[in-house]
Write an enzyme that holds these catalytic residues in place. Structure first.
Site, PDB file in Angstrom:
ATOM      1  N   TYR A  64      -4.404   0.084  -9.538  1.00 44.74           N
ATOM      2  CA  TYR A  64      -5.220  -0.095  -8.339  1.00 44.74           C
ATOM      3  C   TYR A  64      -4.378  -0.164  -7.070  1.00 44.74           C
ATOM      4  O   TYR A  64      -4.898  -0.085  -5.967  1.00 44.74           O
ATOM      5  CB  TYR A  64      -6.063  -1.371  -8.453  1.00 44.74           C
ATOM      6  N   GLY A  65      -3.043  -0.341  -7.214  1.00 46.00           N
ATOM      7  CA  GLY A  65      -2.157  -0.474  -6.057  1.00 46.00           C
ATOM      8  C   GLY A  65      -0.913   0.368  -6.233  1.00 46.00           C
ATOM      9  O   GLY A  65      -0.983   1.590  -6.345  1.00 46.00           O
ATOM     10  N   SER A  66       0.244  -0.290  -6.300  1.00 40.47           N
ATOM     11  CA  SER A  66       1.508   0.453  -6.347  1.00 40.47           C
ATOM     12  C   SER A  66       1.670   1.268  -7.622  1.00 40.47           C
ATOM     13  O   SER A  66       2.418   2.254  -7.631  1.00 40.47           O
ATOM     14  CB  SER A  66       2.691  -0.509  -6.196  1.00 40.47           C
ATOM     15  N   GLU A 139       5.956  -6.033 -13.337  1.00 36.63           N
ATOM     16  CA  GLU A 139       4.779  -6.607 -12.690  1.00 36.63           C
ATOM     17  C   GLU A 139       4.758  -8.133 -12.649  1.00 36.63           C
ATOM     18  O   GLU A 139       4.136  -8.708 -11.764  1.00 36.63           O
ATOM     19  CB  GLU A 139       3.507  -6.109 -13.397  1.00 36.63           C
TER      20      GLU A 139
END
Length: 253
Positions: A64-66, A139
């Site tokens: 959803y991001g990086s 993460e």
């Protein structure tokens, strides 16, 4: 069927030129006092727990991001997907990576409520344990963690699949909760760490969502607000310089 809207005709207000105005690299302050980096044994236990909870035939990861613009892992397939019951939010305080203790940043995470459009990656069939270990190292940045791995259900086309996602740890000390977009923009326009600026992170994320035709109205509005904040910073600096010049003593020739 998940429909991609025709969004590519729109132009981002937050440009590379604006991001470059606030881009900088700060010294790495190290882990926050009271936290530490995870040991290999702790990460191993985390992965073992995930695989005990769910042993997938196909390992899917929800991005959803990086992870959309820098997955840093091999994958054999990607699909657009929707995670119901979750939304992307700059809800985690960050005093490292793209922020410092003096000028904290905010990090994007999945938080409860709403829905989130993103991508799912299917990883190669072999050695799921090692693939998950690499994801944990990337993460899970602190102990106690600010975000945690969790199996969630996502819808892609006509299929519902179980995928690994990294979600906000609401009980952690870094959880900032839901903040007004104006407050988030103020932070992102100013924060930077040893991985670069928070504005650059936002720019890369919104640019890649835009490229994939994925709509996130909050992030689109946020990039407009951050662009305005950066323009304001430049204007304030120019005004200050002019005031300093106007009040400076004039020396005789």
């Amino acid at each position: 069927m998940i429909k991609k809207k025709n969004l590519r005709s729109r132009t981002l207000t937050l440009t590379q030129e604006l991001v470059a105005r606030v881009e900088r690299v700060e010294p790495d302050p190290g882990p926050e006092p009271g936290t530490s980096e995870h040991t290999e044994a702790e990460l191993t236990a985390m992965v073992e727990g995930l695989l005990q909870e769910h042993t997938p035939q196909d390992l899917w990861v929800f991005a959803y991001g990086s992870l959309i613009w820098s997955p840093e892992f091999e994958f054999v397939e990607s699909r657009p997907a929707v995670a119901s019951g979750w939304h992307r939010s700059f809800c985690l305080k960050l005093t490292r990576w793209r922020g410092t203790r003096e000028t904290p940043a905010l990090m994007l995470a999945l938080d409860r409520g709403g829905s989130c459009n993103g991508l799912v990656y299917r990883l190669p069939a072999q050695d799921h344990f090692q693939q998950l270990m690499l994801l944990m190292v990337r993460e899970i940045d602190a102990n106690p963690p600010t975000n945690i791995p969790r199996w969630i259900y996502v819808k892609t086309g006509q299929d519902t699949i179980r995928a690994l996602a990294f979600v906000a740890e609401r009980h952690g000390g870094a959880y900032a909760g839901k903040l007004p977009l104006e407050s988030v923009a103020y932070v992102l326009a100013r924060a930077a760490g040893h991985w670069g600026s928070a504005a650059h992170y936002l720019f890369r994320t919104v640019s890649m969502l835009h490229q994939h035709g994925i709509e996130d109205r909050n992030l689109w509005r946020l990039q407009e607000l951050v662009a305005s904040e950066i323009e304001g910073l430049q204007g304030s600096a120019t005004q200050t310089s002019e005031q300093e010049l106007s009040t400076a003593p004039v020396s005789s020739p």
